[in-house]
Design a protein around this motif. Structure first.
Motif, PDB file in Angstrom:
ATOM      1  N   ARG A 513       0.881  -1.074   0.072  1.00 48.74           N
ATOM      2  CA  ARG A 513       0.113  -0.081   0.199  1.00 48.74           C
ATOM      3  C   ARG A 513       0.915   1.270   0.017  1.00 48.74           C
ATOM      4  O   ARG A 513       0.480   2.297  -0.602  1.00 48.74           O
ATOM      5  CB  ARG A 513      -0.942   0.054   1.149  1.00 48.74           C
ATOM      6  N   ASP A 514       1.914   1.250   0.529  1.00 50.13           N
ATOM      7  CA  ASP A 514       2.987   2.612   0.672  1.00 50.13           C
ATOM      8  C   ASP A 514       3.531   2.675  -0.595  1.00 50.13           C
ATOM      9  O   ASP A 514       3.871   3.861  -1.128  1.00 50.13           O
ATOM     10  CB  ASP A 514       3.980   2.121   1.775  1.00 50.13           C
ATOM     11  N   ALA A 515       3.543   1.495  -1.607  1.00 46.74           N
ATOM     12  CA  ALA A 515       4.261   1.536  -2.747  1.00 46.74           C
ATOM     13  C   ALA A 515       3.316   2.280  -3.993  1.00 46.74           C
ATOM     14  O   ALA A 515       3.818   2.777  -4.665  1.00 46.74           O
ATOM     15  CB  ALA A 515       4.618   0.157  -3.114  1.00 46.74           C
ATOM     16  N   VAL A 516       2.051   2.520  -3.508  1.00 47.77           N
ATOM     17  CA  VAL A 516       1.287   2.840  -4.687  1.00 47.77           C
ATOM     18  C   VAL A 516       1.561   4.259  -4.872  1.00 47.77           C
ATOM     19  O   VAL A 516       1.654   4.987  -5.944  1.00 47.77           O
ATOM     20  CB  VAL A 516      -0.214   2.755  -4.203  1.00 47.77           C
ATOM     21  N   ALA A 517       1.629   5.154  -3.673  1.00 48.63           N
ATOM     22  CA  ALA A 517       1.865   6.760  -3.901  1.00 48.63           C
ATOM     23  C   ALA A 517       3.083   7.072  -4.837  1.00 48.63           C
ATOM     24  O   ALA A 517       3.134   7.832  -5.820  1.00 48.63           O
ATOM     25  CB  ALA A 517       1.913   7.243  -2.508  1.00 48.63           C
ATOM     26  N   PRO A 518       4.431   6.415  -4.515  1.00 51.14           N
ATOM     27  CA  PRO A 518       5.611   6.659  -5.438  1.00 51.14           C
ATOM     28  C   PRO A 518       5.259   6.249  -6.748  1.00 51.14           C
ATOM     29  O   PRO A 518       5.643   6.903  -7.863  1.00 51.14           O
ATOM     30  CB  PRO A 518       6.795   5.978  -4.701  1.00 51.14           C
ATOM     31  N   ALA A 519       4.605   5.009  -7.012  1.00 50.49           N
ATOM     32  CA  ALA A 519       4.417   4.421  -8.381  1.00 50.49           C
ATOM     33  C   ALA A 519       3.356   5.638  -8.965  1.00 50.49           C
ATOM     34  O   ALA A 519       3.618   5.699 -10.214  1.00 50.49           O
ATOM     35  CB  ALA A 519       3.825   3.154  -8.238  1.00 50.49           C
ATOM     36  N   THR A 520       2.336   6.104  -8.364  1.00 45.87           N
ATOM     37  CA  THR A 520       1.517   7.190  -8.959  1.00 45.87           C
ATOM     38  C   THR A 520       2.299   8.356  -9.305  1.00 45.87           C
ATOM     39  O   THR A 520       2.200   9.248 -10.337  1.00 45.87           O
ATOM     40  CB  THR A 520       0.474   7.261  -7.880  1.00 45.87           C
ATOM     41  N   GLU A 521       3.288   8.881  -8.391  1.00 46.45           N
ATOM     42  CA  GLU A 521       4.181   9.985  -8.600  1.00 46.45           C
ATOM     43  C   GLU A 521       4.997   9.610  -9.999  1.00 46.45           C
ATOM     44  O   GLU A 521       5.128  10.530 -10.822  1.00 46.45           O
ATOM     45  CB  GLU A 521       5.061  10.251  -7.568  1.00 46.45           C
ATOM     46  N   ALA A 522       5.627   8.531 -10.056  1.00 51.57           N
ATOM     47  CA  ALA A 522       6.425   8.091 -11.391  1.00 51.57           C
ATOM     48  C   ALA A 522       5.416   8.240 -12.621  1.00 51.57           C
ATOM     49  O   ALA A 522       6.182   8.722 -13.654  1.00 51.57           O
ATOM     50  CB  ALA A 522       7.002   6.714 -10.950  1.00 51.57           C
TER      51      ALA A 522
END
Length: 672
Positions: A513-522
């Motif tokens: 779940r924490d990984a979603v935010a930086p993936a979205t930013e990318a």
């Protein structure tokens, strides 16, 4: 009797009825409380009462959801979101943040359950949470939430009818405001201009709330331009905001106090002639100099405040009470291992393979591609690196060059399959990078430090040191974010790759779940890059969209994962039409990935079509040099063959199984 009086009487009547017969009257009481609280919220002076009434409504819906969640969770989400807005306006920001977080969690659950309209509601809840996070000083988290909201809104726009464009404009406005609050004025301006342009495309008979939001975002763009010293360019945006305010006043005078409150918070007022003017006397429309600091627009809370002063009955009509799909089934282990397309089949350095296939697969993750400027011939890099003597003192310019050589040497070692030897030169470069970054006014030193941290995160991950890899990747991303406003052209590509890599680092440690935010930013950063230079970055955008779909799938957000995969496939198709030989491998992976996503959301009858198309294209791939991602694709196809067989597609299952076996024979042996 006014509407407010009627709503208050209805609440009093239903309280008595629910006390006598809770089962029959609690749902009706919940809706009456929501309507009454929403009506109270239209009067700023009664916002405290509104929050109390909405809190009572939330208690009713929690009680109902405890015994029968399906009909009532959506209502609880609506109430929580509106309550958070009210708490924020009262200055109770910590309470507002936690209630907003609860609303986001509820909408995520409803999205996963397939409730109609829930993805759009999730986007709105994410923006509200972002506003509350920013107000409590958590700006990077706020930016992550709003960026995610923009991507959701973008995926919901109908390319034919344009439905959803207005909501996208609103989310872009919130993103621009957040960037401005973080001092990233140039980026904020780009996004705010895009928001205003998108609003202009929706011209027509728009609700007054949309007009007010358009006005607030135009005002933000004007202030941002003025803060950047571009006063002439600001003039038409001030004028546009003034015209929209006047139109709002004609249609609903009650909304003017909220718009004027936004202006007043930033030192502006409306003259008798209807112009927006700085209170110090300088006219905003002519670029008055009172706008303040760089890149500062209206606050995110301001935009949300204006946007949500609509007919409270609209809130009552939402809530996603439509029929939902049944629960999705248990994820098969083969689905987890073979679900990802992670890049080209071609045997290039850095070609992509899925997670879960061991250290070599982890090394080849496309999120782990180094900065293109650093990927010269390995032998040349090593030769140049060996010329440096670490004992010789260097001046600042030489130090930057030395950092570059050490990075190049490390990448050469990693590319040759020796990641454990690549750590030492990067750690030496890290010491030099911190010294260079400490030099005041030396932007190049800070950029070199960020690039070194990014590469160190990759190399540590390739060597299996995952926790240390995460530490370096996280520092790289946060440093890049701080540098982006000062050197966007240099830093944006690095931040785009670093954010994607950070998402992978979090995911391999189980923090999906924490990984979603930086993936979205990318994804958001790659969209910007691809918009400016599609020939260079379109393929990378398709890749990070796919990686985002993996992160979403691992977080059980399967509907969103499917949407990201569909966007990735659309780009792969476009690239393949332009250059079939180069982009056929990516298209094959994207098709198989779409099939896996469709299976995951139980759209059984749709799985066969993309699978069959992928198998047809595979006949043209014999000439491609085998690499680890062939093994990944083989696993995906083998699982799809099993799935198709179990759902009555015997012929398609047989062809798919043959294709998987053919790929297995061409896959490299372990250690190659």
């Amino acid at each position: 009797m006014t509407e407010l009086d009627e709503a208050e009487r209805a609440v009093a009547r239903l309280r008595r009825a629910a006390e006598a017969e809770p089962v029959g009257h609690l749902p009706e009481l919940g809706r009456a409380l929501l309507r009454f609280g929403s009506l109270l919220a239209t009067d700023l002076e009664r916002n405290g009462e509104s929050v109390g009434i909405l809190g009572e409504a939330a208690g009713v819906y929690r009680r109902l959801a405890a015994t029968d969640p399906d009909p009532h969770l959506a209502w609880l989400a609506v109430v929580s979101q509106r309550q958070a807005l009210g708490l924020g306006l009262l200055g109770r920001r910590v309470e507002a943040r936690e209630v907003a977080r609860e609303a986001v969690g509820l909408w995520r659950l409803l999205v996963d359950r397939g409730v109609d309209g829930s993805r759009g509601e999730l986007a709105g809840a994410l923006v509200n949470l972002g506003n509350q996070l920013a107000e409590t000083g958590r700006h990077h988290e706020a930016l992550d939430r709003v960026t995610e909201a923009v991507e959701i809104r973008r995926s919901l726009v109908d390319p034919v009818t344009g439905t959803g464009r207005e909501e996208l404009a609103s989310a872009l406005g919130d993103l621009g405001i957040k960037l401005g609050e973080m001092g990233r004025g140039a980026e904020a301006l780009d996004v705010l201009r895009a928001a205003v342009a998108t609003y202009r495309e929706t011209a027509g008979d728009r609700p007054v709330g949309a007009l007010a939001d358009h006005a607030a975002i135009a005002f933000a763009a004007a202030r941002t331009l003025t803060g950047l010293g571009r006063t002439d360019e600001a003039r038409p945006y001030f004028a546009e905001a003034a015209e929209l305010r006047a139109e709002c006043g004609e249609r609903d005078p009650a909304i003017l106090p909220f718009l004027d409150h936004v202006l007043a918070r930033h030192g502006f007022r409306v003259t008798g002639e209807g112009r927006i003017e700085h209170d110090g006397g300088g006219r905003g429309e002519t670029g008055g100099d009172g706008a303040g600091g760089e890149g500062v627009g209206v606050d995110g809370a301001d935009a949300a405040e204006v946007r949500d002063r609509e007919d409270p009955g609209d809130q009552e009509g939402r809530g996603g009470l439509a029929d939902r799909r049944g629960p999705v089934g248990r994820e098969d282990a083969a689905d987890r291992e073979g679900r990802q397309d992670l890049g080209d089949l071609a045997g290039r350095r850095g070609s992509a393979v899925p997670e879960g296939l061991g250290v070599r697969a982890d090394r080849a993750d496309p999120a782990d591609r180094a900065d293109p400027a650093d990927r010269a011939d390995p032998a040349d890099r090593a030769d140049r690196a060996d010329q440096a003597d670490p004992a010789v003192p260097v001046d600042p310019a030489d130090r930057i060059e030395r950092i570059g050589r050490l990075n190049a040497r490390a990448l050469a070692l990693a590319d040759s399959g020796r990641p454990e030897l690549a750590v030492a030169p990067l750690e030496e470069a890290l010491v030099l990078g911190r010294e260079a970054a400490a030099d005041r006014g030396t932007l190049a030193g800070a950029v070199a430090l960020a690039r070194t941290l990014h590469h160190l995160g990759l190399v540590r991950a390739w060597g299996g040191r995952r926790a240390e890899a995460l530490e370096a990747a996280d520092e790289a991303v946060h440093l890049c974010r701080r540098l982006l406003g000062a050197a966007p052209d240099t830093v944006r590509p690095l931040l785009a790759e670093a954010a994607d890599s950070l998402a992978h680092r979090l995911a391999v440690l189980g923090r999906h779940r924490d990984a979603v935010a930086p993936a979205t930013e990318a994804v958001a950063l790659h969209r910007q890059l691809a918009g400016a230079d599609p020939s260079t970055y379109a393929g990378a955008l398709a890749r990070v969209l796919n990686n985002l779909s993996i992160r979403l799938c691992d977080s059980d957000r399967h509907a969103e994962a499917l949407a990201a995969t569909e966007q990735s496939l659309e780009i792969h198709r476009r690239l393949h039409r332009a250059d079939p030989d180069t982009h056929l491998p990516g298209l094959v992976h994207a098709l198989s990935n779409l099939a896996l996503r469709l299976a995951r959301v139980e759209r059984h009858d749709e799985v066969a079509r993309p699978t069959a198309e992928a198998v047809r294209h595979l006949r043209d791939l014999d000439r491609v040099h085998p690499s680890n991602d062939i093994a990944a694709l083989a696993e995906s196809l083998a699982w799809l063959a099993w799935y198709l067989r179990g759902h009555g597609h015997a012929d398609a299952a047989r062809d798919t199984a043959r294709a998987a076996e053919h790929l297995r024979r061409h896959a490299p042996k372990p250690g190659r």
